[in-house]
Design an enzyme around this catalytic site. Sequence first.
Site, short mmCIF file in Angstrom:
data_model
loop_
_atom_site.label_atom_id
_atom_site.label_comp_id
_atom_site.label_asym_id
_atom_site.label_seq_id
_atom_site.Cartn_x
_atom_site.Cartn_y
_atom_site.Cartn_z
N CYS A 138 2.10 -6.66 -64.34
CA CYS A 138 1.52 -7.90 -64.83
C CYS A 138 0.19 -7.56 -65.49
O CYS A 138 -0.18 -6.41 -65.56
CB CYS A 138 1.35 -8.91 -63.71
SG CYS A 138 -0.04 -8.59 -62.63
N ARG A 168 1.21 -3.69 -59.78
CA ARG A 168 1.68 -4.55 -58.69
C ARG A 168 2.98 -4.07 -58.03
O ARG A 168 3.98 -4.80 -57.95
CB ARG A 168 1.89 -6.01 -59.17
CG ARG A 168 0.76 -6.61 -59.96
CD ARG A 168 -0.51 -6.84 -59.23
NE ARG A 168 -0.49 -7.80 -58.15
CZ ARG A 168 -0.73 -9.10 -58.28
NH1 ARG A 168 -0.93 -9.62 -59.47
NH2 ARG A 168 -0.76 -9.89 -57.23
N ASP A 187 -10.80 -11.07 -56.93
CA ASP A 187 -10.48 -12.34 -57.59
C ASP A 187 -11.72 -13.09 -58.07
O ASP A 187 -11.60 -14.14 -58.70
CB ASP A 187 -9.66 -13.24 -56.65
CG ASP A 187 -8.25 -12.70 -56.43
OD1 ASP A 187 -7.81 -11.83 -57.21
OD2 ASP A 187 -7.59 -13.15 -55.46
N LYS A 230 -4.69 -21.38 -52.52
CA LYS A 230 -3.40 -20.96 -53.09
C LYS A 230 -2.84 -19.76 -52.32
O LYS A 230 -1.65 -19.74 -51.97
CB LYS A 230 -3.58 -20.57 -54.57
CG LYS A 230 -2.39 -19.81 -55.13
CD LYS A 230 -2.63 -19.29 -56.53
CE LYS A 230 -3.41 -18.01 -56.64
NZ LYS A 230 -2.66 -16.74 -56.69
N ASN A 231 -3.69 -18.78 -52.05
CA ASN A 231 -3.17 -17.54 -51.44
C ASN A 231 -2.89 -17.66 -49.95
O ASN A 231 -2.38 -16.72 -49.33
CB ASN A 231 -4.11 -16.36 -51.75
CG ASN A 231 -3.99 -15.95 -53.22
OD1 ASN A 231 -3.09 -16.41 -53.93
ND2 ASN A 231 -4.91 -15.11 -53.68
N ARG A 257 -2.10 -21.96 -62.74
CA ARG A 257 -1.40 -21.25 -61.66
C ARG A 257 -2.18 -21.32 -60.36
O ARG A 257 -1.59 -21.24 -59.29
CB ARG A 257 -1.21 -19.78 -62.04
CG ARG A 257 -0.14 -19.55 -63.09
CD ARG A 257 0.06 -18.05 -63.30
NE ARG A 257 0.01 -17.37 -62.01
CZ ARG A 257 -0.38 -16.13 -61.83
NH1 ARG A 257 -0.75 -15.39 -62.85
NH2 ARG A 257 -0.39 -15.59 -60.63
N1 EPU Z 1 -0.31 -1.93 -53.75
C1 EPU Z 1 0.55 -0.87 -53.75
N2 EPU Z 1 1.76 -1.01 -53.14
C2 EPU Z 1 2.15 -2.15 -52.53
C3 EPU Z 1 1.27 -3.25 -52.53
C4 EPU Z 1 0.04 -3.11 -53.16
O1 EPU Z 1 0.23 0.18 -54.29
O2 EPU Z 1 3.27 -2.21 -52.00
C5 EPU Z 1 -1.62 -1.83 -54.43
C6 EPU Z 1 -1.77 -2.82 -55.58
O3 EPU Z 1 -1.23 -2.31 -56.77
C7 EPU Z 1 -3.25 -3.02 -55.65
C8 EPU Z 1 -3.69 -2.88 -54.19
O4 EPU Z 1 -2.62 -2.21 -53.52
O5 EPU Z 1 -3.84 -2.01 -56.41
C9 EPU Z 1 -3.95 -4.18 -53.47
O6 EPU Z 1 -2.89 -5.07 -53.71
P1 EPU Z 1 -2.46 -6.21 -52.67
O7 EPU Z 1 -1.08 -5.92 -52.22
O8 EPU Z 1 -3.51 -6.40 -51.64
O9 EPU Z 1 -2.41 -7.47 -53.64
P2 EPU Z 1 -1.42 -8.65 -53.49
O10 EPU Z 1 -1.14 -8.87 -52.05
O11 EPU Z 1 -0.30 -8.49 -54.43
C10 EPU Z 1 -3.21 -10.53 -53.16
C11 EPU Z 1 -3.58 -11.79 -53.88
C12 EPU Z 1 -4.21 -11.45 -55.21
C13 EPU Z 1 -5.46 -10.60 -54.93
C14 EPU Z 1 -5.08 -9.36 -54.13
C15 EPU Z 1 -6.25 -8.51 -53.73
C16 EPU Z 1 -1.91 -13.33 -53.06
C17 EPU Z 1 -0.73 -14.16 -53.32
N3 EPU Z 1 -2.38 -12.58 -54.06
O12 EPU Z 1 -2.28 -9.86 -54.02
O13 EPU Z 1 -4.60 -12.67 -55.81
O14 EPU Z 1 -6.06 -10.22 -56.14
O15 EPU Z 1 -4.38 -9.75 -52.93
O16 EPU Z 1 -7.16 -9.24 -52.98
O17 EPU Z 1 -2.44 -13.37 -51.96
C18 EPU Z 1 -5.05 -14.14 -57.60
O18 EPU Z 1 -5.05 -15.07 -56.77
O19 EPU Z 1 -5.47 -14.27 -58.77
C19 EPU Z 1 -4.56 -12.83 -57.18
C20 EPU Z 1 -4.17 -11.92 -58.06
#
Ligand code: EPU
Length: 418
Positions: free
Chosen positions: A116, A121, A306, A22-23, A398
């Site tokens: 969320c 996020r 995850d 998915k990711n 999802r």
């Molecule tokens: N963060 C910030 N600012 C930003 C972006 C992130 O402070 O602009 C923080 C977040 O709040 C979090 C940390 O950085 O505490 C890491 O977040 P990241 O941006 O890496 O998460 P994401 O890219 O939104 C992806 C996966 C998530 C997975 C995380 C961590 C996708 C679509 N989603 O999310 O997957 O948990 O990386 O590995 O790739 C899931 O599949 O259930 C899921 C939540």
Amino acid sequence: MDKFAIHGGVPLRGEIAVSGAKNSALPVLAACLLTEDPVILHRIPRVRDVRTMERLIEYTGASLERDGGPLKIVAKDITSAEAPYDLVKTMRASSLVLGPLVARCGRARVSLPGGCAIGARPINLHVTGLEHLGARIRQEHGYIEAEAPQGLRGAMVSFDRITVTGTEDLMMAAVMARGDTVLENAAREPEVTDLAGLLNKMGARIEGAGTSVIRIHGVDHLHGAEHTIIADRIEAGTFLIAGALTRGDLVVRDCVPEHVHALTVKMREAGVTVEEAGPTALRVTCEGALRSVDMITEEYPGFATDLQAQFMALMTQAEGISLITEKIFENRYMHAPEMVRMGANIRIDGRQAIVAGPRELTGAAVIASDLRASASLVLAGLVARGETVIDRVYHIDRGYERIEDKLSRVGAKIQRVG
Ligand code: EPU
């Protein structure tokens, strides 16, 4: 609203296949907006978040075709460089279209995702990165509006903290920027590498994906390509834990063993036997008592956040105290109180969870709060005595492709009820 009814206690036996990630599918779909040529994608999982991303790219004017085979996407004309709130609110990864839309159209308007179940996020790192590439950004009426009428230009971007979709978003923004971009402190997740693989097939010049420094040499134009996305490592990990918890003998196939290495190391420490059963398969069995092990979630190649909830389900059955530390998200223990209702002994203290086991779990009515939490409750249900009914399984849809069918085929007593 659909529910799952599970009768626990049946060892899972046989072979279970892993779907596409998915990711990976989400950023790869967003990348199709970077070219007017067709992009053919194989192994895109039919899960709800992917459907949402498909609707989002259709909203921008792209066309999608899927006749039982691969998915063909043609973004010939982008008619709306916008991601509306209605689509973004159900899936935070929608912010992945920000980079590609600015790169292709010189502007984008993307709704802010909001909080969320697992934490705040924010997308501030995506925004700052785009500003470094020369985009002018305003935030108004709950939307991020980005503009780069003269196009983006290469720059040095150093992320304050590691962000997976932020790295992907910036990579997509930078591929057609003028000059070179360097992304420092980039995410090393396999999904980032997979996306870079597709972009390079489309004519991009990206080096270093999979390491913390990614170099991108901007090109004028991207063309069509064909790509098969990687296996879903989180689904694979969920099935490995299911095999161990139920004391089964399960072969998890079509996966990449290296991508679940941090999990299999912990599972072996806990007394589970995990063996390679070929280059793309792992066999899991568990005969003796399970031992408690501590675990800290980290960015890849560390233990994936995850899989934290699913690992907690395993630790409820292990002898001793397991200390679990969640370092990535601030509020990712929503499954714990539900497991406690099933008989687990778990105490939450800030970012730490203390799990004392083994405790016999008994079936109960529980509520799924987010995607991975739901998966952990399915696992708890598979080992619990009696019937577990999980409400709000739309969360699991999802990210897991018909999980109840896959688990039933290896012996689980799980049914979807309306
Ligand atoms: N963060 C910030 N600012 C930003 C972006 C992130 O402070 O602009 C923080 C977040 O709040 C979090 C940390 O950085 O505490 C890491 O977040 P990241 O941006 O890496 O998460 P994401 O890219 O939104 C992806 C996966 C998530 C997975 C995380 C961590 C996708 C679509 N989603 O999310 O997957 O948990 O990386 O590995 O790739 C899931 O599949 O259930 C899921 C939540």
